[in-house]
Design a protein around this motif. Sequence first.
Motif, short mmCIF file in Angstrom:
data_model
loop_
_atom_site.label_atom_id
_atom_site.label_comp_id
_atom_site.label_asym_id
_atom_site.label_seq_id
_atom_site.Cartn_x
_atom_site.Cartn_y
_atom_site.Cartn_z
N THR A 271 -9.35 3.97 23.12
CA THR A 271 -8.18 3.37 23.75
C THR A 271 -8.45 3.00 25.20
OG1 THR A 271 -7.27 5.46 24.59
CG2 THR A 271 -6.71 4.84 22.33
N SER A 272 -7.59 2.15 25.76
CA SER A 272 -7.73 1.76 27.16
C SER A 272 -6.92 2.66 28.09
CB SER A 272 -7.28 0.30 27.35
OG SER A 272 -5.95 0.14 26.91
N PHE A 273 -5.97 3.44 27.51
CA PHE A 273 -5.17 4.34 28.33
C PHE A 273 -5.86 5.69 28.49
CE2 PHE A 273 -3.50 4.69 23.95
CZ PHE A 273 -3.61 6.07 23.74
N ASP A 274 -5.32 6.52 29.38
CA ASP A 274 -5.90 7.84 29.64
C ASP A 274 -5.56 8.76 28.47
OD1 ASP A 274 -7.07 10.04 30.77
OD2 ASP A 274 -5.53 10.35 32.31
N ALA A 275 -6.50 8.92 27.56
CA ALA A 275 -6.25 9.65 26.32
C ALA A 275 -6.15 11.16 26.56
CB ALA A 275 -7.37 9.37 25.32
N THR A 276 -5.44 11.81 25.68
CA THR A 276 -5.33 13.27 25.70
C THR A 276 -6.53 13.87 25.01
OG1 THR A 276 -2.91 13.22 25.70
CG2 THR A 276 -3.96 15.23 24.90
N ALA A 277 -7.04 14.97 25.56
CA ALA A 277 -8.12 15.74 24.92
C ALA A 277 -7.46 16.75 23.99
CB ALA A 277 -8.95 16.45 25.98
N GLU A 278 -7.83 16.73 22.74
CA GLU A 278 -7.21 17.60 21.74
C GLU A 278 -8.24 18.53 21.13
OE1 GLU A 278 -5.70 14.83 18.92
OE2 GLU A 278 -4.22 13.97 20.29
N ALA A 279 -7.80 19.77 20.87
CA ALA A 279 -8.66 20.74 20.18
C ALA A 279 -8.02 21.07 18.84
CB ALA A 279 -8.82 22.00 21.02
N HIS A 280 -8.86 21.15 17.82
CA HIS A 280 -8.40 21.48 16.46
C HIS A 280 -9.25 22.66 15.99
CE1 HIS A 280 -6.25 17.66 16.60
NE2 HIS A 280 -7.36 17.16 17.09
N ILE A 281 -8.63 23.82 15.88
CA ILE A 281 -9.36 25.06 15.62
C ILE A 281 -8.93 25.63 14.27
CG2 ILE A 281 -9.84 27.38 16.51
CD1 ILE A 281 -8.82 26.08 19.28
N ARG A 282 -9.87 25.69 13.33
CA ARG A 282 -9.56 26.17 11.98
C ARG A 282 -9.79 27.68 11.91
NH1 ARG A 282 -8.82 23.94 7.05
NH2 ARG A 282 -9.31 21.86 7.83
N ILE A 283 -8.75 28.40 11.51
CA ILE A 283 -8.80 29.85 11.41
C ILE A 283 -8.91 30.28 9.95
CG2 ILE A 283 -7.59 32.00 11.96
CD1 ILE A 283 -8.41 30.44 14.44
N ASP A 284 -9.73 31.28 9.67
CA ASP A 284 -9.86 31.80 8.31
C ASP A 284 -8.75 32.82 8.07
OD1 ASP A 284 -10.73 32.40 5.80
OD2 ASP A 284 -12.43 33.62 6.43
N ALA A 285 -7.55 32.32 7.79
CA ALA A 285 -6.40 33.21 7.64
C ALA A 285 -5.58 32.82 6.43
CB ALA A 285 -5.53 33.14 8.89
N ASP A 286 -4.92 33.81 5.86
CA ASP A 286 -3.93 33.59 4.83
C ASP A 286 -2.60 33.46 5.55
OD1 ASP A 286 -2.05 33.67 2.83
OD2 ASP A 286 -2.90 35.40 1.78
N THR A 287 -2.11 32.25 5.68
CA THR A 287 -0.92 32.00 6.50
C THR A 287 0.37 32.54 5.88
OG1 THR A 287 -0.69 29.78 5.52
CG2 THR A 287 -1.92 29.96 7.59
N THR A 288 0.28 33.09 4.68
CA THR A 288 1.45 33.72 4.07
C THR A 288 1.58 35.18 4.49
OG1 THR A 288 0.29 34.43 2.05
CG2 THR A 288 1.25 32.19 2.07
N GLN A 289 0.55 35.69 5.18
CA GLN A 289 0.54 37.10 5.59
C GLN A 289 0.87 37.21 7.08
OE1 GLN A 289 0.14 39.56 3.22
NE2 GLN A 289 0.16 37.75 1.87
N ALA A 290 1.91 37.95 7.40
CA ALA A 290 2.36 38.07 8.79
C ALA A 290 1.30 38.65 9.71
CB ALA A 290 3.62 38.92 8.85
N ASP A 291 0.46 39.54 9.20
CA ASP A 291 -0.55 40.17 10.06
C ASP A 291 -1.81 39.33 10.22
OD1 ASP A 291 -1.68 40.48 7.55
OD2 ASP A 291 -2.17 42.60 7.80
N GLN A 292 -1.75 38.06 9.75
CA GLN A 292 -2.88 37.15 9.93
C GLN A 292 -2.50 35.90 10.72
OE1 GLN A 292 -5.52 36.41 6.60
NE2 GLN A 292 -4.87 38.27 5.56
N LEU A 293 -1.28 35.87 11.23
CA LEU A 293 -0.81 34.69 11.95
C LEU A 293 -1.26 34.73 13.40
CD1 LEU A 293 2.82 34.35 10.55
CD2 LEU A 293 0.71 33.29 9.72
N VAL A 294 -1.79 33.62 13.88
CA VAL A 294 -2.25 33.51 15.27
C VAL A 294 -1.18 32.79 16.09
CG1 VAL A 294 -4.02 32.63 16.83
CG2 VAL A 294 -4.65 33.42 14.53
#
Length: 234
Positions: free
Chosen positions: A44-67
Motif C-alpha cells: 500500500t501507499s499509506f502508512d500500514a499497520t504492523a500486525e502479529a499473528h500468533i498461533r497457540i497450541d490450545a484447546d479453546t473450549t477449556q478455560a484453563d487454556q485461554l490466553v
Amino acid sequence: MAKSKAAPLARRRGKKYAEKAALVEKDRYTVAEATDLLTKVSTTSFDATAEAHIRIDADTTQADQLVRTTVTLPHGTGKTVRIAAFVPDDRIDEAKKAGADKVGNEDLIKEIEGGTIDFDVAVAVPEVMKGLGKIAKTLGQKGLMPNPKAGTVTTAITKTIQELKKGRIECKMDKDGIIHVPFGKLSFGAKKLAENLETLLNAIKEARPTGIKSTYILSITIAPTMGPGIRVSL
C-alpha cells in the motif's frame, strides 16, 4: 536458501504482491530481521499497520487454556485511541485530566442507548458497572464492554487511561487459538517495531496458561496491513 511459502499465493495476488513476496526468501527470521523486512513488503501507499499473528497450541473450549493479557508497547501502536470513561460524578474531572475523550455515567449510557458510539475503548470503575447492564449487549457486540480481565474495570482510572493512551493493548485468542494484534506502524522503522514486538512476545510468553502442558506457541507471523507474511523464529 529456502524458498518462501508465499510464492504460490503471490502468483494469485498480482504483480505488486508477487514482487513484495519475492523479498521473503527464508522460512523464518529473527525478530530484528523480520521487522527490518516488514518495512519493505507493504503493497500500500499509506502508512500500514504492523500486525502479529500468533498461533497457540490450545484447546479453546477449556478455560484453563485461554490466553488473555494486556501489554503496554514501548512505542505505542501509532493509533490515536478514543477512550470513554464511566465514572461517578466525583471522578469526572480526574478522568478528563487523565485524557479520556468522553466521560460520564448515566448521561453517557443514554447517549449509547441512542445509538452514538464514538470511542475505541471503554473503561469503568467497579461501582458504576451495574448501570452498564442496560448497554452491555450493545457494547459487547462491538467488543467494547469494560472487563476486569482486560484491565478496563479498575479503581486506578487515571493510570489505566494514561496507559491506554500510550499504547496498552489487549491480547487474546480467537476461536481458532490465534492472537491477532497490531504492534505499530511501518513508519516506526525496524528498531522500534522490533522493540514493540519483543515486548509483545514476552508478555504473551509470561501469560502462558497452566492448562497448556505441551508446546505453547506454534508459530509467529508478522505482516503489514496488505502484503506477505513473514515467519518469526520461535
